[in-house]
Design a protein around this motif. Structure first.
Motif, PDB file in Angstrom:
ATOM      1  N   HIS A  68      40.581  45.363  28.136  1.00  0.00           N
ATOM      2  CA  HIS A  68      39.321  44.852  28.672  1.00  0.00           C
ATOM      3  C   HIS A  68      38.342  44.675  27.514  1.00  0.00           C
ATOM      4  CE1 HIS A  68      40.389  45.211  32.891  1.00  0.00           C
ATOM      5  NE2 HIS A  68      40.964  46.354  32.589  1.00  0.00           N
ATOM      6  N   ASP A  69      38.172  43.442  27.089  1.00  0.00           N
ATOM      7  CA  ASP A  69      37.262  43.169  25.981  1.00  0.00           C
ATOM      8  C   ASP A  69      36.584  41.828  26.240  1.00  0.00           C
ATOM      9  OD1 ASP A  69      39.177  41.269  25.506  1.00  0.00           O
ATOM     10  OD2 ASP A  69      40.018  42.247  23.734  1.00  0.00           O
ATOM     11  N   ASN A  70      35.946  41.291  25.224  1.00  0.00           N
ATOM     12  CA  ASN A  70      35.231  40.024  25.386  1.00  0.00           C
ATOM     13  C   ASN A  70      36.061  38.806  24.999  1.00  0.00           C
ATOM     14  OD1 ASN A  70      32.844  41.132  26.339  1.00  0.00           O
ATOM     15  ND2 ASN A  70      32.093  41.567  24.292  1.00  0.00           N
ATOM     16  N   SER A  71      37.336  39.012  24.685  1.00  0.00           N
ATOM     17  CA  SER A  71      38.149  37.883  24.235  1.00  0.00           C
ATOM     18  C   SER A  71      38.590  37.038  25.422  1.00  0.00           C
ATOM     19  CB  SER A  71      39.373  38.374  23.474  1.00  0.00           C
ATOM     20  OG  SER A  71      40.332  38.898  24.359  1.00  0.00           O
ATOM     21  N   ASN A  72      38.810  35.772  25.165  1.00  0.00           N
ATOM     22  CA  ASN A  72      39.266  34.883  26.233  1.00  0.00           C
ATOM     23  C   ASN A  72      40.693  35.191  26.668  1.00  0.00           C
ATOM     24  OD1 ASN A  72      37.076  33.236  26.932  1.00  0.00           O
ATOM     25  ND2 ASN A  72      37.295  32.050  25.056  1.00  0.00           N
ATOM     26  N   PHE A  73      41.451  35.901  25.838  1.00  0.00           N
ATOM     27  CA  PHE A  73      42.822  36.248  26.223  1.00  0.00           C
ATOM     28  C   PHE A  73      42.827  37.049  27.523  1.00  0.00           C
ATOM     29  CE2 PHE A  73      46.155  39.497  26.249  1.00  0.00           C
ATOM     30  CZ  PHE A  73      47.269  38.681  26.360  1.00  0.00           C
ATOM     31  N   SER A  74      41.934  38.017  27.621  1.00  0.00           N
ATOM     32  CA  SER A  74      41.853  38.823  28.845  1.00  0.00           C
ATOM     33  C   SER A  74      41.538  37.946  30.052  1.00  0.00           C
ATOM     34  CB  SER A  74      40.774  39.899  28.700  1.00  0.00           C
ATOM     35  OG  SER A  74      41.086  40.788  27.666  1.00  0.00           O
ATOM     36  N   TYR A  75      40.607  36.999  29.866  1.00  0.00           N
ATOM     37  CA  TYR A  75      40.254  36.104  30.960  1.00  0.00           C
ATOM     38  C   TYR A  75      41.421  35.193  31.337  1.00  0.00           C
ATOM     39  CZ  TYR A  75      35.523  37.592  29.735  1.00  0.00           C
ATOM     40  OH  TYR A  75      34.405  38.348  29.468  1.00  0.00           O
ATOM     41  N   MET A  76      42.228  34.814  30.357  1.00  0.00           N
ATOM     42  CA  MET A  76      43.385  33.964  30.634  1.00  0.00           C
ATOM     43  C   MET A  76      44.420  34.709  31.476  1.00  0.00           C
ATOM     44  SD  MET A  76      43.895  32.115  26.952  1.00  0.00           S
ATOM     45  CE  MET A  76      42.531  31.182  26.214  1.00  0.00           C
ATOM     46  N   VAL A  77      44.708  35.949  31.109  1.00  0.00           N
ATOM     47  CA  VAL A  77      45.676  36.741  31.876  1.00  0.00           C
ATOM     48  C   VAL A  77      45.170  36.957  33.295  1.00  0.00           C
ATOM     49  CG1 VAL A  77      46.854  38.960  32.051  1.00  0.00           C
ATOM     50  CG2 VAL A  77      46.589  37.880  29.818  1.00  0.00           C
ATOM     51  N   GLN A  78      43.893  37.319  33.408  1.00  0.00           N
ATOM     52  CA  GLN A  78      43.314  37.524  34.740  1.00  0.00           C
ATOM     53  C   GLN A  78      43.291  36.229  35.541  1.00  0.00           C
ATOM     54  OE1 GLN A  78      39.492  39.163  33.775  1.00  0.00           O
ATOM     55  NE2 GLN A  78      40.332  41.100  33.069  1.00  0.00           N
ATOM     56  N   GLY A  79      43.002  35.109  34.852  1.00  0.00           N
ATOM     57  CA  GLY A  79      42.959  33.811  35.527  1.00  0.00           C
ATOM     58  C   GLY A  79      44.321  33.393  36.043  1.00  0.00           C
ATOM     59  N   ILE A  80      45.363  33.638  35.249  1.00  0.00           N
ATOM     60  CA  ILE A  80      46.729  33.326  35.684  1.00  0.00           C
ATOM     61  C   ILE A  80      47.092  34.157  36.904  1.00  0.00           C
ATOM     62  CG2 ILE A  80      49.165  33.635  35.077  1.00  0.00           C
ATOM     63  CD1 ILE A  80      48.034  31.114  33.872  1.00  0.00           C
ATOM     64  N   GLU A  81      46.739  35.440  36.872  1.00  0.00           N
ATOM     65  CA  GLU A  81      47.045  36.315  38.005  1.00  0.00           C
ATOM     66  C   GLU A  81      46.327  35.836  39.272  1.00  0.00           C
ATOM     67  OE1 GLU A  81      47.443  41.057  39.042  1.00  0.00           O
ATOM     68  OE2 GLU A  81      46.325  40.435  37.259  1.00  0.00           O
ATOM     69  N   LYS A  82      45.077  35.464  39.135  1.00  0.00           N
ATOM     70  CA  LYS A  82      44.308  34.968  40.282  1.00  0.00           C
ATOM     71  C   LYS A  82      44.911  33.681  40.827  1.00  0.00           C
ATOM     72  CE  LYS A  82      39.560  33.620  41.515  1.00  0.00           C
ATOM     73  NZ  LYS A  82      38.175  33.436  40.989  1.00  0.00           N
ATOM     74  N   ALA A  83      45.327  32.782  39.928  1.00  0.00           N
ATOM     75  CA  ALA A  83      45.924  31.512  40.364  1.00  0.00           C
ATOM     76  C   ALA A  83      47.265  31.742  41.051  1.00  0.00           C
ATOM     77  CB  ALA A  83      46.102  30.587  39.163  1.00  0.00           C
ATOM     78  N   LEU A  84      48.047  32.712  40.571  1.00  0.00           N
ATOM     79  CA  LEU A  84      49.332  33.035  41.199  1.00  0.00           C
ATOM     80  C   LEU A  84      49.117  33.603  42.597  1.00  0.00           C
ATOM     81  CD1 LEU A  84      51.145  34.606  38.122  1.00  0.00           C
ATOM     82  CD2 LEU A  84      51.834  32.511  39.313  1.00  0.00           C
ATOM     83  N   GLN A  85      48.083  34.411  42.754  1.00  0.00           N
ATOM     84  CA  GLN A  85      47.763  34.967  44.073  1.00  0.00           C
ATOM     85  C   GLN A  85      47.335  33.856  45.028  1.00  0.00           C
ATOM     86  OE1 GLN A  85      44.799  37.908  43.191  1.00  0.00           O
ATOM     87  NE2 GLN A  85      46.253  39.374  42.337  1.00  0.00           N
ATOM     88  N   LYS A  86      46.505  32.952  44.521  1.00  0.00           N
ATOM     89  CA  LYS A  86      46.026  31.857  45.364  1.00  0.00           C
ATOM     90  C   LYS A  86      47.175  30.958  45.811  1.00  0.00           C
ATOM     91  CE  LYS A  86      42.353  28.391  45.628  1.00  0.00           C
ATOM     92  NZ  LYS A  86      41.201  27.767  44.911  1.00  0.00           N
ATOM     93  N   ALA A  87      48.200  30.827  44.958  1.00  0.00           N
ATOM     94  CA  ALA A  87      49.364  29.999  45.290  1.00  0.00           C
ATOM     95  C   ALA A  87      50.387  30.758  46.136  1.00  0.00           C
ATOM     96  CB  ALA A  87      50.030  29.494  44.012  1.00  0.00           C
ATOM     97  N   ASP A  88      50.063  32.014  46.498  1.00  0.00           N
ATOM     98  CA  ASP A  88      50.924  32.840  47.353  1.00  0.00           C
ATOM     99  C   ASP A  88      52.307  33.030  46.737  1.00  0.00           C
ATOM    100  OD1 ASP A  88      51.596  34.403  49.518  1.00  0.00           O
ATOM    101  OD2 ASP A  88      52.239  32.719  50.763  1.00  0.00           O
ATOM    102  N   THR A  89      52.343  33.464  45.488  1.00  0.00           N
ATOM    103  CA  THR A  89      53.611  33.716  44.810  1.00  0.00           C
ATOM    104  C   THR A  89      53.839  35.214  44.647  1.00  0.00           C
ATOM    105  OG1 THR A  89      52.674  33.752  42.578  1.00  0.00           O
ATOM    106  CG2 THR A  89      53.308  31.592  43.459  1.00  0.00           C
ATOM    107  N   ASP A  90      55.086  35.575  44.406  1.00  0.00           N
ATOM    108  CA  ASP A  90      55.420  36.917  43.939  1.00  0.00           C
ATOM    109  C   ASP A  90      55.477  36.837  42.418  1.00  0.00           C
ATOM    110  OD1 ASP A  90      55.617  38.038  46.448  1.00  0.00           O
ATOM    111  OD2 ASP A  90      57.764  37.613  46.634  1.00  0.00           O
TER     112      ASP A  90
END
Length: 327
Positions: A68-90
């Motif tokens: 958990h820091d200010n780098s965009n890498f953290s936001y990218m990982v979190q963003g991918i996870e959110k998008a996977l959830q929205k797409a109803d994937t495992d």
């Protein structure tokens, strides 16, 4: 032809839809004789049992320890996870270090026999390792790890476009002696340099290679010499927000003000950009949108494995704050 439903069968037999549903699902609570009649009637009417929905199973691999820091890498990982959830994937997200890549060791879940329909690589991976994983999971996509050598789906950020827009923004505000600070060997910065030089060419301004500065230990001394010799650029484009913050500190230590003496424009729109003094004018990468694009493109690949590979470049958006002044 109208699709036959459980309600149609129930109506034709004078039964409740619940009874028909139980019979077709081979559930208890209904006699074997009635169950056989319902199944026979369903076949006679052309009933087709709906296929059970199975969500796509996605493996996400990254090479940087998650923190958990200010780098965009953290936001990218979190963003991918959110998008996977929205797409109803495992999905499963795993860190994979360079050593395991070089030794061609399977990710943990794959080594335990888990099956996946697709894989997302965050960042640039060893090509041999990518081929190794593709033997297990044919459908794959790269996120930010773009290389012209890859013949796979990829979503990345157009640093060429960002460099052009940053340079033009400064030119429109009267700047003509524009410097760049960053890792000049990095592919993203080679793209950015092309964008910067394109903007200079289009506006009839000279391209001075000496204004592209390497971010290293020697830069502080070089900066002092530029100030002493009166050769300091009026504006700097920095590779990312953290480089810009460091440059502001170096300038202030030498008695110069931003943007009073030097304007600074950066990339990333990380949290540090808003809290810097002065607040940084920067480029927002549109990470949330890029993450949804990654997931939707991978799902297209899974549905159509023979489709041509797509290389999708997401354009950045300028965020104006206080670190640039017109001349």
């Amino acid at each position: 032809m109208k699709k036959v439903t459980i309600t149609h069968i129930a109506k034709a037999m004078g039964l409740s839809p619940v009874s028909v549903s139980r019979a077709l699902a081979n559930q208890a609570g209904i006699s074997d004789e009635l169950k056989a009649k319902i199944i026979e009637k369903a076949a006679e009417m052309g009933y087709i049992k709906p296929r059970k929905y199975t969500p796509a199973r996605i493996l996400v691999l990254h090479q940087k320890p998650y923190q958990h820091d200010n780098s965009n890498f953290s936001y990218m990982v979190q963003g991918i996870e959110k998008a996977l959830q929205k797409a109803d994937t495992d999905y499963s997200i795993e860190f994979l270090d360079k050593e395991n890549q070089s030794r061609l060791i399977l990710p943990y879940r794959l080594s335990k026999g888990f099956k996946f329909d697709g894989v997302i690589f965050i960042g640039r991976f060893n090509p041999e390792y990518v081929s190794f994983i593709q033997q297990e999971i044919p459908s794959l996509i790269f996120y930010t790890g773009y290389s012209p050598a890859y013949d796979h789906d990829s979503v990345w950020f157009s640093f060429l476009n960002a460099g052009y827009k940053q340079c033009k923004y400064l030119i429109d505000r009267g700047h003509s002696r524009i410097g760049f600070l960053g890792d000049t060997k990095a592919y993203r910065n080679k793209e950015k340099k092309t964008g910067i030089t394109s903007a200079l060419d289009e506006h009839g301004l000279p391209v001075d290679e000496l204004l592209f500065y390497e971010r290293n230990e020697a830069f502080a001394a070089r900066l002092s010499n530029l100030i002493k010799e009166g050769l300091l650029p009026t504006a700097f484009i920095c590779e990312h927000d953290f480089t810009a913050v460091e440059l502001i500190r170096l300038l202030q230590e030498r008695g110069l003000k931003v943007p009073g003496d030097v304007s600074i424009l950066s990339s990333g729109n990380t949290e540090v950009s808003a809290y810097s003094l002065p607040a940084l004018t920067t480029m927002d990468l549109n990470i949330e949108y890029s993450c949804h694009t990654v997931v939707s493109t991978l799902l297209k690949r899974i549905a159509d494995p023979a489709k041509p590979a797509e290389n999708i470049a997401i354009l950045s958006t300028l965020v104006e704050r206080e670190s640039v002044r017109p001349l």
